[in-house]
Design an enzyme around this catalytic site. Structure first.
Site, short mmCIF file in Angstrom:
data_model
loop_
_atom_site.label_atom_id
_atom_site.label_comp_id
_atom_site.label_asym_id
_atom_site.label_seq_id
_atom_site.Cartn_x
_atom_site.Cartn_y
_atom_site.Cartn_z
N GLY A 1 0.84 -1.18 0.00
CA GLY A 1 0.00 0.00 0.00
C GLY A 1 0.88 1.24 0.00
CD GLU B 1 3.44 3.42 5.23
OE1 GLU B 1 4.55 3.16 5.73
OE2 GLU B 1 2.57 2.55 5.01
N1 BES Z 1 6.45 -1.26 5.88
C1 BES Z 1 5.21 -1.47 5.28
C2 BES Z 1 5.29 -1.87 3.83
C3 BES Z 1 5.87 -3.23 3.62
C4 BES Z 1 5.14 -4.32 4.01
C5 BES Z 1 7.08 -3.41 3.04
C6 BES Z 1 5.67 -5.57 3.82
C7 BES Z 1 7.62 -4.65 2.86
C8 BES Z 1 6.91 -5.75 3.26
C9 BES Z 1 4.32 -0.23 5.38
O1 BES Z 1 4.55 0.56 6.49
C10 BES Z 1 2.93 -0.75 5.50
O2 BES Z 1 2.60 -1.26 6.53
N2 BES Z 1 2.15 -0.63 4.45
C11 BES Z 1 0.83 -1.18 4.44
C12 BES Z 1 -0.18 -0.12 4.51
C13 BES Z 1 -0.65 -0.01 5.92
C14 BES Z 1 -1.39 1.21 6.23
C15 BES Z 1 -1.46 -1.19 6.35
C16 BES Z 1 0.66 -1.94 3.17
O3 BES Z 1 1.47 -1.74 2.28
O4 BES Z 1 -0.25 -2.75 3.08
ZN ZN Z 2 3.87 -0.19 8.25
#
Ligand code: BES
Ligand code: ZN
Length: 872
Positions: A299, A336
């Site tokens: 996301g 984020e």
């Molecule tokens: N750090 C994550 C993105 C991520 C997740 C990178 C897994 C690598 C592996 C980011 O902070 C995150 O949690 N993104 C979520 C959105 C969130 C609001 C639930 C996502 O990408 O689903």
């Molecule tokens: Zn996250």
């Protein structure tokens, strides 16, 4: 394993696969751990990194100089590198340049530089020149494309978490090796380029390009490094009033979208100020760019100062977006930004701690969104997300929130509902139990103490214990190191109530240890109402000086436990005075879980739904009531569906009429939201003639707000013939905003027309971006009548789909099988997935399968039982 066997469509770099030593002996866990982790004898201090990408050729060249501390004299320096070709490597130590020989070890994604003489203990400089390919897999350093004026344009962008920085430059790619980064990008001068820190200077190069140097970053982990290059535009910087002075905030996006950025800027502006205050620490970077990327596996991603997002989360026309779409965008932006401190400034030592990173950001996103828009009541909508975590945590195949992680693949499997939603829920339970201010003070202590460093989960518990004086570590250890959650049973006694706990499960649960359950409850004996706060560990009586009239065993609805009430206590609770929306939500949700767990019958569910529907006006509670009705509709035998459709009409028609009247005399965001929920329930499950006709009218252009448009689309799509389907597809391709684009796209998966449904599946092979296609298939797999067609498609095209879609999405695509009710199909699916293991997310596949069998059994149970009982 060669590169192409992993399904990567770009050519293999000079990966010396012949150096891989294979052995027949099964390695022990310790061997594996040691092999996959860097030796630790060399530690990076700063990276000077220069990259020159060629977007047209999809290649890049780079040079990195790493200033490092050699802890004891050695002739072998091991770091990470994957799918890179190394041209030269040398180490400067003790005033000499030593040329290194380079050996790759693909299974561990490491590279070892061997020197002709040992490097002495002390500071050394490692310099490596390398080349690579911009891939299509949405990880590492990759290509994303979009169309502008009929022409395809290319962006080069990074996604490094968890372990993909090593695909872009040789580095010590473990979160504990924090360092400072000085990044320089050499690009065509008509391109836009951003990285973690502010641009400090640009110099033209001899070959007509420009070399852009960025300021040094703070000391941070490799997975947070980022840059984005392409034909992009940025908003004028907005200056956030930070504690240490103004912080420039921009949105960066493909051209032609800047008119859609105001909403996200407002949210981010508010959020940064909120967090500086909550954490009591200034924003740790020198600027904030929020970058909208057309192809993005996740996301969003919390790269310090250069946060990347899917377009739908940043580019928004608030007039055309539903409340859910707006809220989602705010939550992800807040999530984020929460990481800028919790994650970026203070980072887990190793990936087993990822749960805390993600759980905490998920918790904070709700806090900040609640402060941004108190009228949204986001803690109640959070109930919907928590419900999804409960649903997986009720399986035998659940796992503890904190889990051992050895390999890169293991860490990718950690990003699931247990990490995010269960993790955030138990933090919320703890926060409510300790008190919000005490909890916040513990967070402040923890962050201040560990800034620019790395932590283990227990460091947080220590800080919270210090400020609260409560046994935080003991309580939380049970919640994070043990899978599952309790069911708290409440029974009436002569003097009050008795509480006991057992593990909640959809299947008969194994006995095991209980949890220290932080319980806040309210109970009434006659007119006397009292609140009780206790840590339930063994069976306990609560004295009310007489039998209970009613009990709210999860006051506020924040506990991560199910409640089991005797039938009369449940009925009393359904009509109890002054229950909060979240408490009412919990009642419906618990009742449905008990139904899936065979503890209550369909009639009990229907009774709760009917009783509550007559007075309910909260949109989130209605979403759950509607969700339960929709699930029932999906589980009953086909011949019974009409009776559930009648139930939907019975509970929904009068509330819809009431809300229509409310809206006529002045709409609010809340009433529009609620109308959307009721409308979809009636249009899709209820098959209600008037609503269907009205949906058609809106689809054909009758004026309507965004929520009604979305509900009308859902209604038309659920009954779409070939012509409707073609129209939805046309609108998808021409959508003016990302929100509408996604609504039309997902609507393509719900048509009952088999030929059109097959056409949608075909689109996932090519036309639909790989970031979205897996989620279209997920919906298709759960299609009530055509799910079997979708499954055949997946099984027939398995290799192709797995190669095409980003690796993190494979298990998410398969989530659609959880609603399969047909035993024969379930058997085929289970056999197929047994024969086709995935690289990532094995645990989640086991969970999907177990959950699928819960659906099968619930459907079989319903097939034996009576129809929905007539209204009493
Ligand atoms: N750090 C994550 C993105 C991520 C997740 C990178 C897994 C690598 C592996 C980011 O902070 C995150 O949690 N993104 C979520 C959105 C969130 C609001 C639930 C996502 O990408 O689903
Ligand atoms: Zn996250």
């Amino acid at each position: 394993m060669t590169v192409s066997e992993r399904g990567e469509p770009w050519p293999a770099a000079s990966v010396a696969s012949d150096v891989v030593k294979t052995t027949d002996e099964t390695p022990t866990d310790d061997d594996v751990r040691e092999r996959y982790r860097l030796p630790g004898n060399v530690q990076p201090i700063r990276y000077d990194l220069e990259l020159s990408p060629d977007l047209e050729a999809a290649t890049f060249e780079g040079r990195v100089t790493i200033e490092a501390e050699v802890l004891e004299s050695t002739d072998a320096l091991t770091l990470h590198a994957l799918d890179l070709e190394i041209d030269a490597a040398w180490v400067t130590t003790g005033g000499r340049n030593l040329d290194a020989t380079v050996e790759f070890d693909p299974p561990t994604e490491q590279v070892t530089l061997t020197l002709p003489q040992p490097a002495e203990a002390g500071t050394a400089e490692i310099t490596i020149t390398f080349r690579g390919v911009l891939n299509d897999l949405l990880l590492g350093f990759y290509r994303s494309t979009f169309t502008q004026d009929g022409e395809s344009r290319t962006i080069a962008v990074t996604q490094f978490e968890s372990t993909h920085a090593r695909r872009a430059f040789p580095c010590f790619d473990e979160p504990e090796y924090k360092a400072v980064y000085g990044i320089t990008l050499v690009v065509r001068d008509d391109l836009f380029a951003v990285s973690n820190a502010a641009e400090v200077h640009r110099t033209p190069t001899d070959d007509g390009r420009v070399s852009i140097a960025f300021a040094d970053t703070m000391k941070m982990s490799t997975y947070l490094v980022a840059w984005v290059i392409g034909p992009l535009e940025a908003t004028e910087p907005r200056l956030i009033e930070g504690r240490n002075g103004p912080i420039p905030l921009r949105i960066v996006a493909p051209p032609g979208n800047l008119h859609l950025t105001e909403f996200a800027l407002d949210a981010a502006d508010h959020c940064v100020r909120y967090f500086e205050d909550y954490y009591d620490i200034a924003y740790p970077g020198d600027k904030i760019d929020l970058v909208a990327v057309p192809d993005f596996a996740f996301g969003a991603m919390e790269n310090l100062g250069c946060i990347t997002f899917r377009e739908i989360l940043l580019l928004i026309d608030p007039e055309q977006a539903t409340k859910s779409e707006l809220q989602r965008a705010v939550e992800v932006i807040d999530h984020e930004l929460a990481h800028m401190w919790f994650g970026d400034l203070v980072t887990m030592k190793w990936w087993n701690g990822i749960w805390l990173n993600e759980a905490f950001a998920t918790f904070m996103e709700v806090m900040a969104a609640d402060a941004f828009r108190p009228d949204w009541d986001v803690w109640t909508t959070f109930g919907l997300e928590r419900s999804v975590a409960f649903d997986t945590d009720a399986l035998h195949a659940t796992r503890p929130i904190e889990f051992e992680v050895v390999t890169a693949a293991d860490s990718e499997g950690m990003f699931d509902v247990l990490t995010y939603e269960k993790g955030a829920s138990v933090l919320r339970m703890l926060e409510q139990f300790l008190g919000a201010e005490v909890f916040r003070d513990g967070i402040r202590t923890y962050l201040a103490r560990h800034a620019y460093a790395n932590t283990e989960t227990t460091d947080l518990w220590d800080a919270l214990e210090e400020v609260s004086g409560q046994p935080v570590r003991r309580i939380m250890d049970a919640w994070i190191l043990r899978g599952g959650h309790p069911m708290v049973t409440v029974t009436s006694t002569e003097s009050g109530i008795a509480l006991a706990q057992s593990r909640f499960s959809y299947d008969p649960a194994e006995a095991g240890d209980g949890w220290p359950v932080p319980i806040v409850l309210r109970a009434a004996h006659g007119d006397v109402v009292d609140e009780h706060r206790l840590l339930l560990e063994s069976p306990t009586n609560v004295d009310l000086s007489g039998p209970a009239t009613w009990v709210q065993p999860n006051l506020g609805g924040n506990g991560f436990y199910r409640s089991d009430l005797s039938r009369d206590l449940r009925t009393a609770l359904a009509t109890a005075p002054s229950a909060t929306a979240l408490e009412r939500f919990v009642l419906v949700d618990d009742t449905w879980a008990s139904f899936l767990g065979s503890q209550v019958e369909r009639d009990d569910v229907v009774a709760v739904v009917r009783t509550m529907a007559t007075t309910e006006s909260d949109p989130s509670v209605w979403r759950r009531l509607s969700g339960v009705t929709t699930s029932l509709h999906a589980l009953v035998p086909e011949a019974d569906r009409a009776s559930v459709a009648e139930l939907a009409c019975e509970i929904g028609v009068a509330p819809l009429a009431r809300i229509d009247a409310d809206i006529a005399s002045g709409p609010t965001e809340r009433s529009l939201d609620l109308r959307g929920v009721l409308f979809s329930l009636l249009g899709v499950v209820g098959d209600q003639a008037e609503v269907r006709a009205r949906g058609r009218g809106v689809f054909d252009g009758a004026p309507a707000d965004a929520a009604l448009q979305a509900a009308a689309l859902a209604t038309v799509a659920a009954w779409a013939d070939a012509e409707d389907h073609a129209e939805i597809e046309r609108r998808w391709r021409a959508a003016p905003t990302p929100q509408e684009e996604m609504r039309y796209l997902y609507a393509l998966a719900s048509t009952p027309d088999e030929a059109m449904f097959r056409h949608t599946l075909e689109l996932t092979r090519d036309d639909i971006r790989t970031q979205n296609a897996p989620y279209v298939i997920r919906l298709a797999l759960g299609h009530l009548d055509l799910g079997a067609v979708a499954w055949e498609f997946v099984a027939d095209r398995w290799d192709e789909l797995v190669a095409r879609f980003p690796s993190n999405s494979h298990v998410r695509m398969l989530e659609g099988i959880r609603s399969v009710t047909d035993r024969a199909r379930a058997t085929r699916i289970e056999a197929f997935l047994g024969d086709h293991p995935l690289e990532h997310g094995t645990k989640q596949i086991t969970q999907h399968l177990e959950r699928m069998w819960v659906s099968v059994r619930a459907a079989e149970r319903l097939a034996q039982g009576p129809n929905v009982s007539p209204k009493v």
